[in-house]
Design an enzyme around this catalytic site. Structure first.
Site, PDB file in Angstrom:
ATOM      1  N   SER A 182       0.845  -1.187   0.000  1.00 25.62           N
ATOM      2  CA  SER A 182       0.000   0.000   0.000  1.00 25.62           C
ATOM      3  C   SER A 182       0.884   1.242   0.000  1.00 25.62           C
ATOM      4  O   SER A 182       2.110   1.151   0.067  1.00 25.62           O
ATOM      5  CB  SER A 182      -0.918  -0.001   1.220  1.00 25.62           C
ATOM      6  OG  SER A 182      -0.136   0.245   2.368  1.00 25.62           O
ATOM      7  N   LYS A 183       0.222   2.385  -0.036  1.00 29.06           N
ATOM      8  CA  LYS A 183       0.913   3.677  -0.122  1.00 29.06           C
ATOM      9  C   LYS A 183       2.048   3.817   0.884  1.00 29.06           C
ATOM     10  O   LYS A 183       3.063   4.434   0.602  1.00 29.06           O
ATOM     11  CB  LYS A 183      -0.096   4.816   0.126  1.00 29.06           C
ATOM     12  CG  LYS A 183      -0.940   5.103  -1.097  1.00 29.06           C
ATOM     13  CD  LYS A 183      -0.290   6.170  -1.957  1.00 29.06           C
ATOM     14  CE  LYS A 183      -0.982   6.275  -3.304  1.00 29.06           C
ATOM     15  NZ  LYS A 183      -0.046   6.441  -4.403  1.00 29.06           N
ATOM     16  N   ARG A 184       1.817   3.247   2.074  1.00 24.74           N
ATOM     17  CA  ARG A 184       2.852   3.487   3.093  1.00 24.74           C
ATOM     18  C   ARG A 184       4.164   2.781   2.752  1.00 24.74           C
ATOM     19  O   ARG A 184       5.197   3.029   3.357  1.00 24.74           O
ATOM     20  CB  ARG A 184       2.329   3.112   4.489  1.00 24.74           C
ATOM     21  CG  ARG A 184       2.243   1.677   4.788  1.00 24.74           C
ATOM     22  CD  ARG A 184       1.283   1.398   5.952  1.00 24.74           C
ATOM     23  NE  ARG A 184       0.553   0.188   5.657  1.00 24.74           N
ATOM     24  CZ  ARG A 184       0.996  -1.022   5.966  1.00 24.74           C
ATOM     25  NH1 ARG A 184       2.130  -1.163   6.607  1.00 24.74           N
ATOM     26  NH2 ARG A 184       0.310  -2.086   5.641  1.00 24.74           N
TER      27      ARG A 184
END
Ligand code: GLU
Length: 463
Positions: free
Chosen positions: A237-239
């Protein structure tokens, strides 16, 4: 003939996981001299957006997974899905369900409370009356008992009990079809022989198989690819960094590196790491796709990108590099400078963006001097060195390395200084920094007139 497809929903940008699914489908098709189809699953009118479709098409083209057929758009095929739903209805393989959303919700809650699966209780399955003009959905009559099995090309045999499957809604009350239904009709009518997709779809597969069978369409082969995780083992994911494919393009990655990297994410061929596209096509096979999630490793991607930065033809890198220079707000005035710059920086720059940042000083005359560099090397003590160099430089026969070397060495002798004490002020005057490619190369790339201008400006800046 092998026919594969990539069937993204345009409800977001092309994700790195989607790009890998596309690539595996592409490689499987090309390896078998088959056909790779692109289908945009845009039946969800609310969430599907034109800009995402554009991002997906652009991403796939950039990556180099060109499709042979399509893009097909599901939204243009609505009548086909409705016809099929009514065909199943007429054949008694589907039924109209008049249960209201409120009733269904109550039943669902009750089932969950009693610890039962919240499947539809099939109230309408055997209803033979006439529902009048009450709104209805069409539900598929899933077999009540028995099993559905398939031989997954990656995971082996997978079996589901029919009682775990629901009587799926295939056509909603607003006349729109649902995913598990449209996907079967399209895959069947488009002649898809092999479905390669993320293993988050495993639970859908038995639901789709029973629909194929009811429609008398041949069931294709399935391969479910484990998902991509971040280093902390969570779903990517984005993180964990950029997740959209085109972000990598914008960050200066090369499509060759992305393709190579994504192919190796879940697939292996001995311990080989570097593969050209042709080699991937030749060597790819689903049998070598692993069963456990792959971990996204940015360092490895950077390493591969560095590899392609160093090994692709310099003219090619130069061509792709130019827009990155412009994005930093600079103009390439002389294209002849690009190849020498690439040759100079490609051993060190890991991405085109980094290369553009390193090369920025080549493209503007009013370079910024780093504070520390200026304080140390543009001082009253170095001013005479710069002045003497400038006057010698004006008389230089050519910018050949040999001529430059003689000038600098001569100056070192005359002034009784070390070479580095001559070179560093010149470097700062020309690049603004204490670190740059070799000074002779810097000088010949910048060219005579601009070198003189920069030296004059540096000298004038010393007070
Ligand atoms: N549109 C579906 C998705 O994006 C396709 C799944 C499939 O490949 O069947 O998840």
């Amino acid at each position: 003939m092998i026919k594969t497809r990539f069937a993204p929903s345009p409800t977001g940008n092309l994700h790195i996981g989607g790009a890998r699914t596309a690539l595996f489908n592409y490689l499987a098709a090309k390896h078998a001299k088959g056909v790779f189809v692109l289908r945009i699953e845009d039946t969800d009118v609310e969430r599907s957006k034109e800009e995402y479709t554009k991002d997906i098409l652009e991403g796939l083209s950039w990556l180099g997974t060109e499709w042979d057929e399509g893009p097909h758009f599901q939204r243009e095929r609505m009548d086909l899905y409705r016809e099929h739903a009514f065909r199943l209805l007429a054949e008694g393989k589907a039924y109209k369900c008049y249960c209201s959303p409120e009733t269904l919700e109550e039943k669902r809650k009750a089932a969950l409370k009693e610890g039962r699966k919240p499947n539809y209780d099939r109230t309408c399955r055997d209803y033979t009356g006439d529902g009048g003009d009450r709104p209805f959905v069409i539900r598929f009559k899933t077999p009540i008992s028995g099993e559905v099995s398939f031989d997954d090309l990656i995971r082996g045999k997978i079996t589901f009990k029919c009682e775990e499957l629901d009587d799926l809604v295939i056509l909603r009350s607003d006349n729109t079809p649902t995913y598990n239904f449209t996907v079967v009709i399209d895959d069947a009518l488009m002649g898809i022989t092999r479905i390669i997709r993320g293993d988050d779809h495993i639970n859908n597969t038995p639901r789709q198989i029973v629909i194929y069978e009811a429609l008398n369409y041949g069931v294709p082969e399935f391969a479910h690819v484990p998902l991509i995780h971040g280093k902390d083992k969570g779903r990517l994911s984005k993180r964990h960094g950029a997740t959209s494919l085109l972000e990598y393009r914008n960050d200066g990655f090369l499509p060759e590196a992305l393709m190579n990297y994504l192919a190796r994410l879940g697939w292996a061929y001995g311990d080989q790491e570097v593969f050209s596209k042709d080699e991937l096509i030749e060597k790819f096979n689903l049998g070598n796709v692993g069963k456990s999630p792959s971990i996204f490793d940015m360092d490895k991607l950077l390493w591969l990108n560095g590899h392609y930065m160093k090994t692709l033809p310099e003219e090619e890198i130069a061509r792709r590099f130019e827009p990155f220079v412009e994005r930093l707000g600079m103009k390439v005035r002389n294209r002849d400078q690009l190849v020498p710059i690439v040759m100079n920086l490609r051993e060190r720059a890991k991405t085109l963006k980094e290369m553009a940042e390193m090369a920025a000083f080549f493209f503007k005359d009013d370079i910024q001097y780093d504070d520390k560099a200026r304080q140390k090397f543009l001082t009253p003590a170095t001013k005479p060195v710069l002045e003497r160099f400038l006057s010698g430089f004006r008389g230089l026969k050519s910018l050949d390395t040999e001529d430059q070397r003689q000038l600098i060495e001569g100056l070192a002798q005359e002034t009784n200084k070390k070479l580095v004490d001559i070179i560093q002020p010149i470097r700062v005057a020309l690049s603004g920094k204490t670190v740059s490619p070799g000074i002779f190369e810097v000088i010949s790339i910048i060219g005579r007139a601009d070198v003189e201008k920069r030296l004059e400006r540096a000298i004038a800046s010393i007070t």
